[in-house]
Design a protein around this motif. Structure first.
Motif, PDB file in Angstrom:
ATOM      1  N   PHE A 297       0.807  -1.209   0.000  1.00  0.00           N
ATOM      2  CA  PHE A 297       0.000   0.000   0.000  1.00  0.00           C
ATOM      3  C   PHE A 297       0.843   1.263   0.000  1.00  0.00           C
ATOM      4  N   SER A 298       2.105   1.168   0.424  1.00  0.00           N
ATOM      5  CA  SER A 298       2.956   2.357   0.400  1.00  0.00           C
ATOM      6  C   SER A 298       3.489   2.619  -0.999  1.00  0.00           C
ATOM      7  N   VAL A 299       3.446   1.622  -1.882  1.00  0.00           N
ATOM      8  CA  VAL A 299       3.976   1.765  -3.233  1.00  0.00           C
ATOM      9  C   VAL A 299       2.872   2.067  -4.231  1.00  0.00           C
ATOM     10  N   LEU A 300       1.773   1.356  -4.121  1.00  0.00           N
ATOM     11  CA  LEU A 300       0.689   1.506  -5.085  1.00  0.00           C
ATOM     12  C   LEU A 300      -0.165   2.729  -4.765  1.00  0.00           C
ATOM     13  N   PRO A 301      -0.641   3.443  -5.781  1.00  0.00           N
ATOM     14  CA  PRO A 301      -1.492   4.620  -5.535  1.00  0.00           C
ATOM     15  C   PRO A 301      -2.944   4.220  -5.295  1.00  0.00           C
ATOM     16  N   ILE A 302      -3.170   3.337  -4.330  1.00  0.00           N
ATOM     17  CA  ILE A 302      -4.510   2.812  -4.069  1.00  0.00           C
ATOM     18  C   ILE A 302      -5.453   3.923  -3.616  1.00  0.00           C
ATOM     19  N   GLU A 303      -4.981   4.801  -2.749  1.00  0.00           N
ATOM     20  CA  GLU A 303      -5.859   5.836  -2.212  1.00  0.00           C
ATOM     21  C   GLU A 303      -6.332   6.782  -3.308  1.00  0.00           C
ATOM     22  N   ALA A 304      -5.436   7.180  -4.206  1.00  0.00           N
ATOM     23  CA  ALA A 304      -5.828   8.057  -5.305  1.00  0.00           C
ATOM     24  C   ALA A 304      -6.808   7.351  -6.240  1.00  0.00           C
ATOM     25  N   PHE A 305      -6.570   6.058  -6.500  1.00  0.00           N
ATOM     26  CA  PHE A 305      -7.478   5.288  -7.348  1.00  0.00           C
ATOM     27  C   PHE A 305      -8.865   5.204  -6.723  1.00  0.00           C
ATOM     28  N   CYS A 306      -8.923   4.907  -5.425  1.00  0.00           N
ATOM     29  CA  CYS A 306     -10.209   4.797  -4.735  1.00  0.00           C
ATOM     30  C   CYS A 306     -10.934   6.139  -4.687  1.00  0.00           C
ATOM     31  N   ASN A 307     -10.194   7.210  -4.423  1.00  0.00           N
ATOM     32  CA  ASN A 307     -10.818   8.528  -4.401  1.00  0.00           C
ATOM     33  C   ASN A 307     -11.401   8.883  -5.765  1.00  0.00           C
ATOM     34  N   GLY A 308     -10.699   8.526  -6.829  1.00  0.00           N
ATOM     35  CA  GLY A 308     -11.219   8.781  -8.171  1.00  0.00           C
ATOM     36  C   GLY A 308     -12.471   7.970  -8.464  1.00  0.00           C
ATOM     37  N   ALA A 309     -12.485   6.702  -8.044  1.00  0.00           N
ATOM     38  CA  ALA A 309     -13.656   5.853  -8.266  1.00  0.00           C
ATOM     39  C   ALA A 309     -14.850   6.342  -7.457  1.00  0.00           C
ATOM     40  N   ILE A 310     -14.611   6.766  -6.223  1.00  0.00           N
ATOM     41  CA  ILE A 310     -15.699   7.276  -5.384  1.00  0.00           C
ATOM     42  C   ILE A 310     -16.241   8.575  -5.961  1.00  0.00           C
ATOM     43  N   ALA A 311     -15.352   9.460  -6.409  1.00  0.00           N
ATOM     44  CA  ALA A 311     -15.798  10.731  -6.999  1.00  0.00           C
ATOM     45  C   ALA A 311     -16.606  10.481  -8.272  1.00  0.00           C
ATOM     46  N   ALA A 312     -16.174   9.532  -9.097  1.00  0.00           N
ATOM     47  CA  ALA A 312     -16.910   9.228 -10.324  1.00  0.00           C
ATOM     48  C   ALA A 312     -18.293   8.662 -10.002  1.00  0.00           C
ATOM     49  N   ALA A 313     -18.376   7.778  -9.007  1.00  0.00           N
ATOM     50  CA  ALA A 313     -19.669   7.210  -8.625  1.00  0.00           C
ATOM     51  C   ALA A 313     -20.587   8.282  -8.044  1.00  0.00           C
ATOM     52  N   ALA A 314     -20.031   9.163  -7.232  1.00  0.00           N
ATOM     53  CA  ALA A 314     -20.837  10.242  -6.652  1.00  0.00           C
ATOM     54  C   ALA A 314     -21.331  11.197  -7.738  1.00  0.00           C
ATOM     55  N   ASP A 315     -20.473  11.536  -8.691  1.00  0.00           N
ATOM     56  CA  ASP A 315     -20.885  12.403  -9.795  1.00  0.00           C
ATOM     57  C   ASP A 315     -21.990  11.754 -10.618  1.00  0.00           C
ATOM     58  N   GLU A 316     -21.863  10.462 -10.861  1.00  0.00           N
ATOM     59  CA  GLU A 316     -22.884   9.735 -11.623  1.00  0.00           C
ATOM     60  C   GLU A 316     -24.213   9.716 -10.880  1.00  0.00           C
ATOM     61  N   MET A 317     -24.165   9.518  -9.569  1.00  0.00           N
ATOM     62  CA  MET A 317     -25.397   9.508  -8.787  1.00  0.00           C
ATOM     63  C   MET A 317     -26.038  10.883  -8.760  1.00  0.00           C
ATOM     64  N   LEU A 318     -25.231  11.927  -8.612  1.00  0.00           N
ATOM     65  CA  LEU A 318     -25.778  13.284  -8.608  1.00  0.00           C
ATOM     66  C   LEU A 318     -26.346  13.653  -9.964  1.00  0.00           C
ATOM     67  N   ALA A 319     -25.691  13.228 -11.035  1.00  0.00           N
ATOM     68  CA  ALA A 319     -26.205  13.506 -12.372  1.00  0.00           C
ATOM     69  C   ALA A 319     -27.523  12.778 -12.609  1.00  0.00           C
ATOM     70  N   ALA A 320     -27.615  11.541 -12.137  1.00  0.00           N
ATOM     71  CA  ALA A 320     -28.867  10.794 -12.288  1.00  0.00           C
ATOM     72  C   ALA A 320     -29.977  11.418 -11.466  1.00  0.00           C
ATOM     73  N   ASP A 321     -29.650  11.887 -10.272  1.00  0.00           N
ATOM     74  CA  ASP A 321     -30.648  12.530  -9.427  1.00  0.00           C
ATOM     75  C   ASP A 321     -31.083  13.862 -10.021  1.00  0.00           C
ATOM     76  N   GLY A 322     -30.139  14.594 -10.589  1.00  0.00           N
ATOM     77  CA  GLY A 322     -30.462  15.891 -11.197  1.00  0.00           C
ATOM     78  C   GLY A 322     -31.236  15.774 -12.489  1.00  0.00           C
ATOM     79  N   SER A 323     -31.145  14.648 -13.170  1.00  0.00           N
ATOM     80  CA  SER A 323     -31.844  14.477 -14.438  1.00  0.00           C
ATOM     81  C   SER A 323     -33.276  13.999 -14.242  1.00  0.00           C
ATOM     82  N   LYS A 324     -33.720  13.918 -13.010  1.00  0.00           N
ATOM     83  CA  LYS A 324     -35.082  13.509 -12.665  1.00  0.00           C
ATOM     84  C   LYS A 324     -35.408  12.089 -13.113  1.00  0.00           C
ATOM     85  N   VAL A 325     -34.406  11.245 -13.281  1.00  0.00           N
ATOM     86  CA  VAL A 325     -34.646   9.870 -13.691  1.00  0.00           C
ATOM     87  C   VAL A 325     -35.383   9.090 -12.600  1.00  0.00           C
ATOM     88  N   PHE A 326     -35.232   9.527 -11.361  1.00  0.00           N
ATOM     89  CA  PHE A 326     -35.900   8.828 -10.261  1.00  0.00           C
ATOM     90  C   PHE A 326     -37.344   9.252 -10.099  1.00  0.00           C
TER      91      PHE A 326
END
Length: 136
Positions: free
Chosen positions: A101-130
């Protein structure tokens, strides 16, 4: 997340699958945290380094007779150097594998995946799909 799933008007079968996937994700995250938090005793690393150093210091004595065919045993020094280079390389790879974990950029990868998922959820919520009524 469960409130968002309820608003999405997903059938119970798919909601159960999503809930199971979320539970597995949380369990795996906890397992990774336990691996990350468990320290490797420094004694193991030091013992290996000391043993390897003593072995490599005494190696020319072991190679002396085997390389007696060469002129004045001149091949002992390069042979010791090459073997030492590879053995210290293997030891360094082992040290890196002890704490990946000290060598691999796991934290940056996870933060990017979480941000992408959050953006997708907010975009879906904003598009009134629900808010749409599902077609039966």
């Amino acid at each position: 997340m469960s409130a968002t799933l309820r608003r999405a008007d997903i059938d119970s079968m798919n909601m159960g699958r999503i809930d199971t996937s979320i539970s597995v994700l949380v369990d795996l995250t906890g397992a990774n945290e336990r691996i990350f938090k468990s320290p490797i005793p420094l004694m193991y690393t030091r013992l290996l380094a000391r043993f390897l150093s003593v072995f490599l210091v005494l190696m020319p004595l072991g190679l002396w007779q085997a390389l007696g065919e060469s002129w004045n045993h001149w091949a002992t020094i390069p042979a010791t150097f090459v073997i030492s280079f590879f053995l210290f390389g293997i030891e360094e790879a082992g040290i890196q594998l002890e704490e990946p974990f000290s060598v691999l950029p796991i934290e940056a990868f996870c933060n990017g995946a979480i941000a992408a998922a959050a953006d997708e959820m907010l975009a879906a919520d904003g598009s009134k799909v629900f808010d749409e009524v599902p077609v039966v």
